[in-house]
Design a protein around this motif. Structure first.
Motif, PDB file in Angstrom:
ATOM      1  N   ARG A 158       0.825  -1.212   0.000  1.00  0.00           N
ATOM      2  CA  ARG A 158       0.000   0.000   0.000  1.00  0.00           C
ATOM      3  C   ARG A 158       0.859   1.263   0.000  1.00  0.00           C
ATOM      4  N   VAL A 159       2.097   1.154   0.506  1.00  0.00           N
ATOM      5  CA  VAL A 159       2.967   2.333   0.568  1.00  0.00           C
ATOM      6  C   VAL A 159       4.313   2.123  -0.120  1.00  0.00           C
ATOM      7  N   ILE A 160       4.690   0.860  -0.343  1.00  0.00           N
ATOM      8  CA  ILE A 160       5.966   0.557  -0.999  1.00  0.00           C
ATOM      9  C   ILE A 160       5.670  -0.042  -2.364  1.00  0.00           C
ATOM     10  N   VAL A 161       6.073   0.650  -3.407  1.00  0.00           N
ATOM     11  CA  VAL A 161       5.834   0.195  -4.774  1.00  0.00           C
ATOM     12  C   VAL A 161       7.010  -0.670  -5.218  1.00  0.00           C
ATOM     13  N   GLY A 162       6.707  -1.885  -5.678  1.00  0.00           N
ATOM     14  CA  GLY A 162       7.772  -2.793  -6.111  1.00  0.00           C
ATOM     15  C   GLY A 162       8.574  -3.307  -4.927  1.00  0.00           C
ATOM     16  N   GLN A 163       9.855  -3.589  -5.166  1.00  0.00           N
ATOM     17  CA  GLN A 163      10.781  -4.075  -4.141  1.00  0.00           C
ATOM     18  C   GLN A 163      10.278  -5.357  -3.478  1.00  0.00           C
ATOM     19  N   LEU A 197      22.408  -6.060   5.627  1.00  0.00           N
ATOM     20  CA  LEU A 197      23.079  -4.877   5.107  1.00  0.00           C
ATOM     21  C   LEU A 197      22.435  -4.534   3.773  1.00  0.00           C
ATOM     22  N   LEU A 198      21.809  -3.352   3.704  1.00  0.00           N
ATOM     23  CA  LEU A 198      21.139  -2.913   2.482  1.00  0.00           C
ATOM     24  C   LEU A 198      22.079  -2.015   1.694  1.00  0.00           C
ATOM     25  N   MET A 199      22.240  -2.344   0.423  1.00  0.00           N
ATOM     26  CA  MET A 199      23.103  -1.564  -0.450  1.00  0.00           C
ATOM     27  C   MET A 199      22.247  -0.937  -1.547  1.00  0.00           C
ATOM     28  N   GLY A 200      22.274   0.389  -1.619  1.00  0.00           N
ATOM     29  CA  GLY A 200      21.500   1.066  -2.645  1.00  0.00           C
ATOM     30  C   GLY A 200      21.733   2.556  -2.602  1.00  0.00           C
ATOM     31  N   VAL A 201      21.559   3.208  -3.734  1.00  0.00           N
ATOM     32  CA  VAL A 201      21.766   4.652  -3.800  1.00  0.00           C
ATOM     33  C   VAL A 201      20.656   5.347  -3.020  1.00  0.00           C
ATOM     34  N   PRO A 202      20.869   6.619  -2.641  1.00  0.00           N
ATOM     35  CA  PRO A 202      19.824   7.343  -1.890  1.00  0.00           C
ATOM     36  C   PRO A 202      18.542   7.497  -2.699  1.00  0.00           C
ATOM     37  N   GLY A 203      17.426   7.593  -1.987  1.00  0.00           N
ATOM     38  CA  GLY A 203      16.148   7.874  -2.623  1.00  0.00           C
ATOM     39  C   GLY A 203      15.352   6.666  -3.040  1.00  0.00           C
ATOM     40  N   LEU A 204      15.746   5.458  -2.589  1.00  0.00           N
ATOM     41  CA  LEU A 204      15.030   4.250  -2.978  1.00  0.00           C
ATOM     42  C   LEU A 204      14.090   3.755  -1.880  1.00  0.00           C
ATOM     43  N   ALA A 205      13.774   4.609  -0.925  1.00  0.00           N
ATOM     44  CA  ALA A 205      12.774   4.319   0.127  1.00  0.00           C
ATOM     45  C   ALA A 205      13.227   3.235   1.088  1.00  0.00           C
ATOM     46  N   LYS A 206      14.538   3.123   1.309  1.00  0.00           N
ATOM     47  CA  LYS A 206      15.026   2.107   2.252  1.00  0.00           C
ATOM     48  C   LYS A 206      14.540   2.403   3.668  1.00  0.00           C
ATOM     49  N   ILE A 254      21.594  -7.204   0.964  1.00  0.00           N
ATOM     50  CA  ILE A 254      20.417  -7.011   0.119  1.00  0.00           C
ATOM     51  C   ILE A 254      20.647  -5.810  -0.785  1.00  0.00           C
ATOM     52  N   THR A 255      20.581  -6.034  -2.069  1.00  0.00           N
ATOM     53  CA  THR A 255      20.766  -4.961  -3.044  1.00  0.00           C
ATOM     54  C   THR A 255      19.413  -4.359  -3.405  1.00  0.00           C
ATOM     55  N   VAL A 256      19.300  -3.047  -3.216  1.00  0.00           N
ATOM     56  CA  VAL A 256      18.059  -2.333  -3.546  1.00  0.00           C
ATOM     57  C   VAL A 256      18.294  -1.617  -4.876  1.00  0.00           C
ATOM     58  N   ASP A 257      17.616  -2.083  -5.915  1.00  0.00           N
ATOM     59  CA  ASP A 257      17.814  -1.539  -7.261  1.00  0.00           C
ATOM     60  C   ASP A 257      16.789  -0.444  -7.567  1.00  0.00           C
ATOM     61  N   TYR A 258      17.044   0.255  -8.679  1.00  0.00           N
ATOM     62  CA  TYR A 258      16.084   1.246  -9.159  1.00  0.00           C
ATOM     63  C   TYR A 258      14.774   0.551  -9.550  1.00  0.00           C
ATOM     64  N   PRO A 259      13.650   1.221  -9.385  1.00  0.00           N
ATOM     65  CA  PRO A 259      12.380   0.631  -9.814  1.00  0.00           C
ATOM     66  C   PRO A 259      12.263   0.620 -11.335  1.00  0.00           C
ATOM     67  N   SER A 260      11.324  -0.175 -11.837  1.00  0.00           N
ATOM     68  CA  SER A 260      11.041  -0.179 -13.268  1.00  0.00           C
ATOM     69  C   SER A 260      10.296   1.095 -13.648  1.00  0.00           C
ATOM     70  N   ARG A 261      10.122   1.304 -14.945  1.00  0.00           N
ATOM     71  CA  ARG A 261       9.449   2.524 -15.403  1.00  0.00           C
ATOM     72  C   ARG A 261       8.021   2.593 -14.873  1.00  0.00           C
ATOM     73  N   SER A 262       7.282   1.500 -14.975  1.00  0.00           N
ATOM     74  CA  SER A 262       5.895   1.496 -14.503  1.00  0.00           C
ATOM     75  C   SER A 262       5.832   1.702 -12.992  1.00  0.00           C
ATOM     76  N   GLU A 263       6.789   1.102 -12.261  1.00  0.00           N
ATOM     77  CA  GLU A 263       6.824   1.287 -10.808  1.00  0.00           C
ATOM     78  C   GLU A 263       7.147   2.737 -10.451  1.00  0.00           C
ATOM     79  N   GLU A 264       8.040   3.348 -11.229  1.00  0.00           N
ATOM     80  CA  GLU A 264       8.413   4.730 -10.937  1.00  0.00           C
ATOM     81  C   GLU A 264       7.246   5.685 -11.191  1.00  0.00           C
TER      82      GLU A 264
END
Length: 347
Positions: free
Chosen positions: A35-40, A58-67, A191-201
């Motif tokens: 309901r609040v987290i899209v994808g992932q 340990l979560l690895m991901g660039v800033p802004g991915l809602a970690k 855990i690698t947190v990747d960028y969302p897909s286009r539809s998810e974004e």
């Protein structure tokens, strides 16, 4: 009677129904978080596996991915206390653990009173843990390993369940204190947190720029989490799964006979025995979350990469060829699976 049914009978009838309940609660948890987290979806699954296996991530991901939001909302759905610690170069151990404060009593005397730090929570987010100096990292390490902290020589127990999620920014490394291999080994998963897909974004833009996000319902509480953690430990594991986990981990070590020739010039250091333990625990947790009454090979394969990625140290030869530890793991799994399939056909 086949081996699978025989192994299933090792579970108590109450445990069978408890696994069914865990699977149901896990599905409700995913639906609530969606309901609040899209994808992932994969990240959510790995966090749940780690939590119920009593590990840390340990979560690895660039800033802004809602970690941070993901971890906070996970705590919300489980009615667990949540604390976020922003690691910085000037962060001191007492900023994490707490310290003695001189207080005046009702009788007018002055006494030292221990004031708990932010580590005293069920779920602790250690944001950018590699930005703090080694002394502060060591204080966090004690909490993770011993489930207690020591302040002025006195130990203080942490209330279970206790789950640490540390984050690292893979891009910006200037002014950081890289975690040593011994400390990385304390984390069950990378855990690698990747960028969302286009539809998810597009969906993220739509849902996060309007009205406030909804409050999530409580799926379980601390007592239920502890009960499920105990349940995961009782999930049966066949002998061949233990052997598979040991064989896979041993092949990551370049200085042993089991290691393939192609790996030796690419890997400086392989995984230790703790990797075997986490492969088994992760397989148990994955099996229970998906309603299985015993751990299977597919459960081990589901956790192989997050368990082994940060435990395999590649060297300059691998970097020059663009080979990462993930690539090494995938090739090892393919080769070992081929051997296992060959032996099965022969028998």
């Amino acid at each position: 009677m086949n081996p699978e049914s025989a192994t299933t009978q090792e579970l108590h009838e109450d445990d069978v129904s408890a696994i069914d309940e865990l699977r149901k609660r896990y599905q409700e948890l995913r639906e609530e978080l969606s309901r609040v987290i899209v994808g992932q979806d994969k990240v959510v699954e790995q966090l749940a596996i780690c939590l119920f296996a009593q590990g840390h991530s340990l979560l690895m991901g660039v800033p802004g991915l809602a970690k941070t939001m993901l971890v906070r909302r996970l705590a919300e759905t489980m009615s667990l206390s949540f604390s976020r610690i922003q690691f910085t170069p000037d962060l001191m151990p007492m900023d994490i653990t707490g310290t003695d404060i001189l207080q005046e009593t009702h009788e007018g005397r002055r006494e030292f009173e221990f004031v708990k730090g932010p580590v005293f929570a069920n779920i602790v987010l250690a944001d950018e843990i590699n930005r703090a100096p080694s002394k502060t990292q060591a204080a966090m390490l004690e909490a993770m390993q011993e489930h207690r902290v020591t302040v002025v020589g006195r130990p203080y127990e942490l209330t279970p369940p206790f789950f640490v999620l540390a984050t690292q920014n893979p891009v910006e490394q200037e002014g950081t204190y890289p975690l040593p291999e011994a400390q990385l080994d304390r984390f069950m998963f990378l855990i690698t947190v990747d960028y969302p897909s286009r539809s998810e974004e597009i969906e993220i833009a739509r849902t996060t720029t309007g009205a406030s996000l909804p409050q999530l319902g409580e799926i379980m509480d601390a007592e239920t989490v502890l009960r499920f953690q105990s349940l995961v430990r009782r999930v049966p594991v066949p002998q061949h799964i233990y052997e598979y986990a040991v064989d896979l981990v041993r092949r990551t070590r370049p200085n042993v006979d089991e290691s393939p020739d192609w790996l030796k010039p690419l890997v400086a250091w392989g995984a230790g025995p703790r990797a075997v333990q986490y492969l088994i625990l992760g397989a148990k947790s994955h099996a229970a979350l998906h309603g299985s009454y015993m751990a299977r090979l597919d459960d081990v394969l589901a956790v192989a990469e997050p368990v082994l990625t940060h435990r395999i140290l590649t060297n300059f030869n691998a970097e020059s060829e663009g080979i990462r530890s993930n690539d090494v793991i995938r090739r090892l799994v393919e080769e070992l699976n081929a051997e296992v399939s060959g032996k099965t056909r022969e028998s």
